[in-house]
Scaffold this active site. Sequence first.
Site, PDB file in Angstrom:
ATOM      1  N   LYS A  86      -4.333 -10.931  -5.955  1.00 40.91           N
ATOM      2  CA  LYS A  86      -5.647 -11.175  -5.352  1.00 40.91           C
ATOM      3  C   LYS A  86      -6.696 -10.180  -5.862  1.00 40.91           C
ATOM      4  O   LYS A  86      -6.365  -9.047  -6.218  1.00 40.91           O
ATOM      5  CB  LYS A  86      -5.559 -11.147  -3.816  1.00 40.91           C
ATOM      6  CG  LYS A  86      -5.531  -9.781  -3.203  1.00 40.91           C
ATOM      7  CD  LYS A  86      -5.948  -9.792  -1.725  1.00 40.91           C
ATOM      8  CE  LYS A  86      -6.138  -8.347  -1.301  1.00 40.91           C
ATOM      9  NZ  LYS A  86      -6.825  -8.088  -0.095  1.00 40.91           N
ATOM     10  N   LYS A 116       0.828  -1.211   0.000  1.00 37.52           N
ATOM     11  CA  LYS A 116       0.000   0.000   0.000  1.00 37.52           C
ATOM     12  C   LYS A 116       0.856   1.253   0.000  1.00 37.52           C
ATOM     13  O   LYS A 116       0.424   2.292  -0.496  1.00 37.52           O
ATOM     14  CB  LYS A 116      -0.968  -0.009   1.187  1.00 37.52           C
ATOM     15  CG  LYS A 116      -2.017  -1.096   1.046  1.00 37.52           C
ATOM     16  CD  LYS A 116      -3.336  -0.769   1.671  1.00 37.52           C
ATOM     17  CE  LYS A 116      -4.333  -1.870   1.295  1.00 37.52           C
ATOM     18  NZ  LYS A 116      -5.644  -1.713   1.853  1.00 37.52           N
ATOM     19  N   LYS A 154     -10.812  -4.734  -3.954  1.00 36.12           N
ATOM     20  CA  LYS A 154     -11.762  -3.662  -4.268  1.00 36.12           C
ATOM     21  C   LYS A 154     -11.055  -2.359  -4.614  1.00 36.12           C
ATOM     22  O   LYS A 154     -11.659  -1.465  -5.171  1.00 36.12           O
ATOM     23  CB  LYS A 154     -12.772  -3.487  -3.135  1.00 36.12           C
ATOM     24  CG  LYS A 154     -12.198  -3.264  -1.738  1.00 36.12           C
ATOM     25  CD  LYS A 154     -13.327  -3.027  -0.737  1.00 36.12           C
ATOM     26  CE  LYS A 154     -13.311  -3.946   0.462  1.00 36.12           C
ATOM     27  NZ  LYS A 154     -12.421  -3.538   1.550  1.00 36.12           N
TER      28      LYS A 154
END
Length: 332
Positions: free
Chosen positions: A196, A114, A199
Amino acid sequence: MSEKKTIFSGIQPSGALTLGNYLGAIKNWVELQEDYHSIFCIVDMHAITVPKEPKDLRHNTLEVLSNYIASGLDPDKATLFIQSHVSAHAELAWVLNCFSYFGELGRMTQFKDKSKKNEGNITAGLFDYPVLMAADILLYQTDLVPVGEDQRQHLELSRDIAQRFNNRFSPTFVVPEPYISKIGAKVMSLQDPLSKMSKSDDNDNSYILLNDKPDDILRKFKRAVTDSVGVIGYNTEQPGVKNLIDICSKITGESAEAIVQKFENKGYAELKQTTAEIVIEELRPIREESEKLLKDKEYLQRIYQKGAEKAEDVGRKTLRKVYKKVGFVSRY
Ligand code: ATP
Ligand code: LTN
């Protein structure tokens, strides 16, 4: 207190939920709620570790609660609440911060991933995310944490922090175990089957949302990336095909082998079509019910208020114990 063991889990209201969230987490919770003392949270405080529009956060929080209930979580059986409503999460997180190391937090792969995406805007909150997660879990003396595979490392850290605290003082926290199911624990992106389904992916063809309409679901599966082998097989060399088989298997309960057999001498197009149909039928009632629930703000409020009260009772007890152990003077 009941004899049942406690499970706790949470999802960030960082956007509409995906098929990955559903198959990796919620679908297992629905089964587990029958046998465990169950606490499910919407972790809005985690969601602001990356920039968020306030009105989107508000909407997503209620949408996730609607998704929980529509998927089969029963507010009479499980405690459903919003993290920021129970201040003990933030308070315990502070104490645990003082028992967590800079080095171990820097090694978290989710943090590394992130931070790459938010370069130039990496907040202390993003770095500290796993400690708040440990606080969520440890506050409720949780035995089992049902999550997807990507959360295994965070769970390990929660265990380390709990053990460190218990060793430094005396047994205070239950040391939680991960519950990661064999199938569905890592639903992969439809566009890149090696990463993966998420969203927060930029490409909306890569994920299926719980509120996607049947046409969208069919279109996205038709475009799913597979391979050039041309034979339907269940192996790591064919991650796209394996992903479709896993999705079917998790929903229908059939084994991967049985599905491969069914598709003997059939093509990828048929596998995609069948997977899409299975997913459409699984998600249809959830989408319809969620839409209804989301309109009934008073009902949702009753649920999350009751949930917060129940959670608060348990959380306060743990926090009081922790404050005493570290040497804070009691106010009363
Ligand atoms: P984001 O993409 O915004 O980082 P996310 O989709 O990973 O979020 P989280 O709120 O971080 O969602 O995860 C909620 C739960 O869903 C966790 O238990 C996580 O392990 C699970 N989960 C998320 N994505 C998948 C996936 N692709 N396959 C299986 N489980 C998943
Ligand atoms: N980090 C988790 C969300 C989360 C969580 C939790 C999961 C926050 N607190 C406590 C289980 C238990 C994620 O899925 N990204």
